[in-house]
Design a protein around this motif. Structure first.
Motif, PDB file in Angstrom:
ATOM      1  N   LEU A  67      40.303  17.251  87.667  1.00 46.48           N
ATOM      2  CA  LEU A  67      41.321  18.674  86.461  1.00 46.48           C
ATOM      3  C   LEU A  67      41.864  19.744  87.214  1.00 46.48           C
ATOM      4  O   LEU A  67      43.144  20.320  86.534  1.00 46.48           O
ATOM      5  CB  LEU A  67      40.352  19.001  86.006  1.00 46.48           C
ATOM      6  N   LYS A  68      41.072  20.155  88.101  1.00 45.17           N
ATOM      7  CA  LYS A  68      41.518  21.982  88.784  1.00 45.17           C
ATOM      8  C   LYS A  68      43.638  21.708  89.114  1.00 45.17           C
ATOM      9  O   LYS A  68      43.742  22.007  89.168  1.00 45.17           O
ATOM     10  CB  LYS A  68      40.562  22.678  89.786  1.00 45.17           C
ATOM     11  N   ASP A  69      43.078  20.299  89.710  1.00 47.37           N
ATOM     12  CA  ASP A  69      44.199  20.717  90.836  1.00 47.37           C
ATOM     13  C   ASP A  69      45.575  19.797  90.183  1.00 47.37           C
ATOM     14  O   ASP A  69      47.123  19.738  90.254  1.00 47.37           O
ATOM     15  CB  ASP A  69      45.007  19.466  91.582  1.00 47.37           C
ATOM     16  N   MET A  70      45.370  19.819  88.635  1.00 44.37           N
ATOM     17  CA  MET A  70      46.638  19.503  87.929  1.00 44.37           C
ATOM     18  C   MET A  70      47.433  20.433  87.156  1.00 44.37           C
ATOM     19  O   MET A  70      48.500  20.817  87.085  1.00 44.37           O
ATOM     20  CB  MET A  70      45.752  19.509  85.927  1.00 44.37           C
ATOM     21  N   LYS A  71      46.207  22.007  88.062  1.00 42.90           N
ATOM     22  CA  LYS A  71      48.016  23.064  87.500  1.00 42.90           C
ATOM     23  C   LYS A  71      48.630  23.273  88.582  1.00 42.90           C
ATOM     24  O   LYS A  71      50.003  24.035  88.309  1.00 42.90           O
ATOM     25  CB  LYS A  71      47.020  24.816  88.120  1.00 42.90           C
ATOM     26  N   TYR A  72      48.905  22.026  89.347  1.00 46.03           N
ATOM     27  CA  TYR A  72      49.947  22.301  90.397  1.00 46.03           C
ATOM     28  C   TYR A  72      51.024  21.213  89.703  1.00 46.03           C
ATOM     29  O   TYR A  72      52.338  21.881  89.815  1.00 46.03           O
ATOM     30  CB  TYR A  72      49.609  21.205  91.547  1.00 46.03           C
ATOM     31  N   PHE A  73      50.888  20.986  88.817  1.00 47.70           N
ATOM     32  CA  PHE A  73      52.086  19.987  87.485  1.00 47.70           C
ATOM     33  C   PHE A  73      51.925  20.914  86.547  1.00 47.70           C
ATOM     34  O   PHE A  73      53.078  20.651  85.350  1.00 47.70           O
ATOM     35  CB  PHE A  73      51.421  19.097  86.921  1.00 47.70           C
ATOM     36  N   SER A  74      51.123  21.923  86.160  1.00 43.17           N
ATOM     37  CA  SER A  74      51.183  22.939  85.211  1.00 43.17           C
ATOM     38  C   SER A  74      52.735  23.139  84.691  1.00 43.17           C
ATOM     39  O   SER A  74      52.674  23.035  83.559  1.00 43.17           O
ATOM     40  CB  SER A  74      50.586  23.999  84.636  1.00 43.17           C
ATOM     41  N   ILE A  75      53.582  23.458  85.537  1.00 44.03           N
ATOM     42  CA  ILE A  75      54.289  24.550  85.387  1.00 44.03           C
ATOM     43  C   ILE A  75      56.007  23.260  85.018  1.00 44.03           C
ATOM     44  O   ILE A  75      56.627  22.990  83.741  1.00 44.03           O
ATOM     45  CB  ILE A  75      55.308  25.022  86.967  1.00 44.03           C
ATOM     46  N   LEU A  76      55.379  21.898  85.334  1.00 39.79           N
ATOM     47  CA  LEU A  76      56.544  20.709  85.168  1.00 39.79           C
ATOM     48  C   LEU A  76      56.126  19.749  83.670  1.00 39.79           C
ATOM     49  O   LEU A  76      56.519  20.472  83.054  1.00 39.79           O
ATOM     50  CB  LEU A  76      55.883  19.951  85.989  1.00 39.79           C
ATOM     51  N   ILE A  77      55.587  20.434  83.609  1.00 45.44           N
ATOM     52  CA  ILE A  77      54.663  19.469  82.144  1.00 45.44           C
ATOM     53  C   ILE A  77      55.336  21.310  80.753  1.00 45.44           C
ATOM     54  O   ILE A  77      55.355  20.452  80.101  1.00 45.44           O
ATOM     55  CB  ILE A  77      52.588  20.237  81.673  1.00 45.44           C
ATOM     56  N   LEU A  78      55.100  22.215  81.487  1.00 41.20           N
ATOM     57  CA  LEU A  78      55.633  23.306  80.496  1.00 41.20           C
ATOM     58  C   LEU A  78      57.156  23.517  80.236  1.00 41.20           C
ATOM     59  O   LEU A  78      57.487  22.965  79.329  1.00 41.20           O
ATOM     60  CB  LEU A  78      54.901  24.547  80.698  1.00 41.20           C
ATOM     61  N   ILE A  79      57.243  23.549  81.686  1.00 41.49           N
ATOM     62  CA  ILE A  79      58.861  22.843  81.892  1.00 41.49           C
ATOM     63  C   ILE A  79      59.730  21.687  79.826  1.00 41.49           C
ATOM     64  O   ILE A  79      60.363  22.171  79.483  1.00 41.49           O
ATOM     65  CB  ILE A  79      59.423  22.807  82.553  1.00 41.49           C
ATOM     66  N   ILE A  80      58.933  20.463  80.659  1.00 43.63           N
ATOM     67  CA  ILE A  80      59.018  19.244  79.523  1.00 43.63           C
ATOM     68  C   ILE A  80      58.608  19.774  78.095  1.00 43.63           C
ATOM     69  O   ILE A  80      59.873  19.587  77.378  1.00 43.63           O
ATOM     70  CB  ILE A  80      57.826  17.982  80.215  1.00 43.63           C
ATOM     71  N   LEU A  81      57.552  20.637  78.662  1.00 45.48           N
ATOM     72  CA  LEU A  81      57.314  21.148  76.780  1.00 45.48           C
ATOM     73  C   LEU A  81      58.953  21.561  76.396  1.00 45.48           C
ATOM     74  O   LEU A  81      59.260  21.372  74.974  1.00 45.48           O
ATOM     75  CB  LEU A  81      55.983  21.070  76.485  1.00 45.48           C
ATOM     76  N   LEU A  82      59.133  22.614  76.669  1.00 46.82           N
ATOM     77  CA  LEU A  82      59.705  23.879  76.361  1.00 46.82           C
ATOM     78  C   LEU A  82      61.074  23.041  76.374  1.00 46.82           C
ATOM     79  O   LEU A  82      62.128  23.424  75.031  1.00 46.82           O
ATOM     80  CB  LEU A  82      60.352  24.870  77.615  1.00 46.82           C
ATOM     81  N   VAL A  83      61.814  22.621  77.596  1.00 47.72           N
ATOM     82  CA  VAL A  83      62.790  22.183  77.100  1.00 47.72           C
ATOM     83  C   VAL A  83      63.044  21.111  75.786  1.00 47.72           C
ATOM     84  O   VAL A  83      63.868  21.098  75.131  1.00 47.72           O
ATOM     85  CB  VAL A  83      63.821  21.393  78.580  1.00 47.72           C
ATOM     86  N   ASN A  84      62.210  19.981  75.957  1.00 54.06           N
ATOM     87  CA  ASN A  84      62.086  19.134  75.047  1.00 54.06           C
ATOM     88  C   ASN A  84      62.445  20.505  73.408  1.00 54.06           C
ATOM     89  O   ASN A  84      63.048  19.568  72.304  1.00 54.06           O
ATOM     90  CB  ASN A  84      60.955  17.905  74.563  1.00 54.06           C
ATOM     91  N   SER A  85      61.146  20.475  73.228  1.00 49.06           N
ATOM     92  CA  SER A  85      61.103  21.944  72.134  1.00 49.06           C
ATOM     93  C   SER A  85      62.879  22.521  71.224  1.00 49.06           C
ATOM     94  O   SER A  85      62.721  22.981  70.394  1.00 49.06           O
ATOM     95  CB  SER A  85      59.946  22.992  72.038  1.00 49.06           C
ATOM     96  N   PHE A  86      64.014  22.801  72.424  1.00 46.85           N
ATOM     97  CA  PHE A  86      64.699  23.538  72.697  1.00 46.85           C
ATOM     98  C   PHE A  86      65.460  22.442  71.794  1.00 46.85           C
ATOM     99  O   PHE A  86      66.744  22.787  71.175  1.00 46.85           O
ATOM    100  CB  PHE A  86      64.836  24.639  72.854  1.00 46.85           C
ATOM    101  N   VAL A  87      65.540  21.065  72.368  1.00 52.09           N
ATOM    102  CA  VAL A  87      66.913  20.606  72.653  1.00 52.09           C
ATOM    103  C   VAL A  87      67.008  19.509  71.631  1.00 52.09           C
ATOM    104  O   VAL A  87      67.734  18.923  70.590  1.00 52.09           O
ATOM    105  CB  VAL A  87      67.002  19.732  73.483  1.00 52.09           C
ATOM    106  N   ILE A  88      65.343  19.480  71.499  1.00 50.16           N
ATOM    107  CA  ILE A  88      65.823  17.847  70.490  1.00 50.16           C
ATOM    108  C   ILE A  88      66.118  18.194  68.987  1.00 50.16           C
ATOM    109  O   ILE A  88      65.042  19.693  68.209  1.00 50.16           O
ATOM    110  CB  ILE A  88      64.306  17.498  70.500  1.00 50.16           C
ATOM    111  N   PRO A  89      67.252  18.074  68.522  1.00 54.11           N
ATOM    112  CA  PRO A  89      67.573  18.762  66.761  1.00 54.11           C
ATOM    113  C   PRO A  89      66.146  18.215  65.624  1.00 54.11           C
ATOM    114  O   PRO A  89      65.943  17.004  65.943  1.00 54.11           O
ATOM    115  CB  PRO A  89      68.528  18.377  66.727  1.00 54.11           C
ATOM    116  N   GLY A  90      65.987  18.788  64.863  1.00 53.95           N
ATOM    117  CA  GLY A  90      65.186  18.717  63.267  1.00 53.95           C
ATOM    118  C   GLY A  90      64.723  19.850  62.809  1.00 53.95           C
ATOM    119  O   GLY A  90      65.250  20.687  63.027  1.00 53.95           O
TER     120      GLY A  90
END
Lengths: 255, 192
Positions: A67-90
């Motif tokens: 679980l601790k090593d998941m931090k290496y993926f946290s930036i990628l996960i954050l980017i996916i979340l942010l891009v989707n939040s702004f790009v998807i219309p609704g």
């Protein structure tokens, strides 16, 4: 990279470690496919709980360390979340300070990043319970019936690739420290910077590859190798049947 | 003297080296303005230049295959069929085309800058010809949006990578070919 334990093999005595690699690979592919297909939140929660249970009980992997090593993926996960939040219309979120963030976007982003986490978990379970040699043998076994595919050659290449990765990482870190000591980092020109990484890297790795080839030739390496032996037990089929049942329920039950 | 099994072994080991380099290239990136340039496709280009069409394709195909198996080899430690058939999957298939076409056009005994550059540019056009329609279809984007997301930010990086790849091939290929052939047939022309 050397510090990351996420995709390392953990020698243990567990159900998944004893499992036939061939059946395990099928289970892994089934899990990945289902994870990329599911749409509803409850099925995500059940899958997550299932995978956590598998990690802890069936594979006996150190969950907290992983679980601790998941931090290496946290930036990628954050980017996916942010891009989707702004790009998807609704519809915009009522009372949310930032404009442009939509409910649909956040939901899609949440699903996409959750999906990524689950797939990483499946990969970690597979690589944590299967040694690289076994994985290579399994791949070789599956390629055997396919005509025109040199399965032994491919298996050798897989092995060699994973021999090279730590070699290259060592070379890169050595090189970067040497260059840092000479203030190369101050260079802004990207052309020069790629050149300064790629050129010495290639020269160094080519030399090490030459040494490896020489060693292999000196030992008369050839494609005629002893084949790995596999044995499937009733337990393996039981696990496969259970996985199919579990995944079918998740996929087809209307949550 | 250049018997095919020995040559085959050499190329196998070098193809595996390039697969490893492509994997590492996905983790290494160099900042260029706002967009970091990842080096994965750079090493795919070099695989085509150095190994030729057959073994260059083998190196790139092994990379895609390992990722499909679930090993975390794609850029940023991603893996699995979900990535391979996801929005950026076209670029992964494009890598195979890139290595093959670069090897096809550039493959010859004596390296020539012009020929290598042509090969690299043709290969890159093919890479984006795979990647962008795929991106557009999977994400349901308009052509304009797909180009903005998949092409425009990467053009400066691609140009730099093409130039450096050609320069490196010019400097290292004679030596590499000599070591691959492992005999004196290859004349030395390093002063070019």
């Amino acid at each position: 990279m050397a510090q990351i334990v996420l995709f390392h093999y953990f020698p243990r005595n567990s159900i998944l470690h004893d499992m036939d690699g061939r059946v395990k690979l099928i289970c892994m592919i089934l899990f990945s496919v289902v994870i990329s297909l599911v749409q509803s939140i409850p099925s995500f929660i059940i899958l997550t709980a299932g995978l956590i249970l598998i990690t802890l009980l069936a594979a006996r992997l150190p969950f907290i360390t992983l679980l601790k090593d998941m931090k290496y993926f946290s930036i990628l996960i954050l980017i996916i979340l942010l891009v989707n939040s702004f790009v998807i219309p609704g519809r915009p979120i009522p009372g949310f300070p930032l404009p442009g963030v939509t409910i649909e976007g956040v939901m899609t982003g949440l699903m996409a990043s959750w999906r990524l986490v689950l797939i990483i978990m499946v990969c970690a379970i597979m690589t944590g319970t299967t040694s690289l040699i076994t994985l290579k043998n399994v791949v070789e076994w599956y390629l055997r019936p396919i005509p025109l595919v040199p399965e032994t050659r491919i298996a050798t290449m897989i092995n060699l690739t994973f021999v090279f990765i730590p070699v290259i990482f060592d070379t890169v870190s050595e090189m970067l420290s040497a260059q840092k000591a000479r203030c190369v980092e101050g260079r802004r020109n990207p052309l020069k910077r790629i050149m300064f990484i790629a050129f010495p890297l290639l020269v160094q790795t080519f030399r090490r590859t030459e040494e490896l080839i020489l060693a292999m030739e000196a030992r008369c390496y050839s494609d005629d190798r002893t084949r790995a032996v596999f044995a499937t037990t009733a337990k393996d089929w039981l696990i496969l049947a259970f996985s199919v049942l579990f995944l079918a329920v998740i996929l087809f039950y209307p949550f | 003297m250049g018997e095919s099994t020995a040559l085959n072994l050499r190329l196998t080991v070098f193809a595996a080296l390039f697969t490893a380099l492509i994997i590492i290239g996905g983790y290494l990136s160099i900042p260029l303005g706002a967009v970091p340039i990842a080096l994965a496709d750079f090493f795919v280009m070099l695989a085509g230049l150095f190994l030729g069409k057959k073994w260059g394709l083998a190196g790139a195909a092994l990379y895609v295959f390992l990722g499909a198996l679930g090993l975390p080899v794609y850029a940023g430690g991603k893996a699995g069929l979900a990535v391979l058939f996801g929005p950026t999957g076209g670029f992964l298939f494009g890598y195979m085309a890139l290595a093959f076409v670069v090897g096809l056009i550039a493959s010859q005994k004596k390296p020539s800058v012009l020929r290598n550059l042509t090969a690299l540019i043709a290969g890159n056009i093919l890479l984006y010809a795979f990647g962008i329609p795929w991106l557009k279809t999977v994400l349901n984007l308009s052509w304009e949006a797909a180009l903005t997301a998949g092409l425009t930010p990467f053009i400066p990086g691609a140009v730099i990578k093409i130039i450096v790849a050609a320069a490196i091939a010019q400097a290292l290929l004679p030596r590499f070919n000599k070591s691959i052939a492992d005999n004196a047939e290859q004349p030395e022309d390093e002063e070019q």
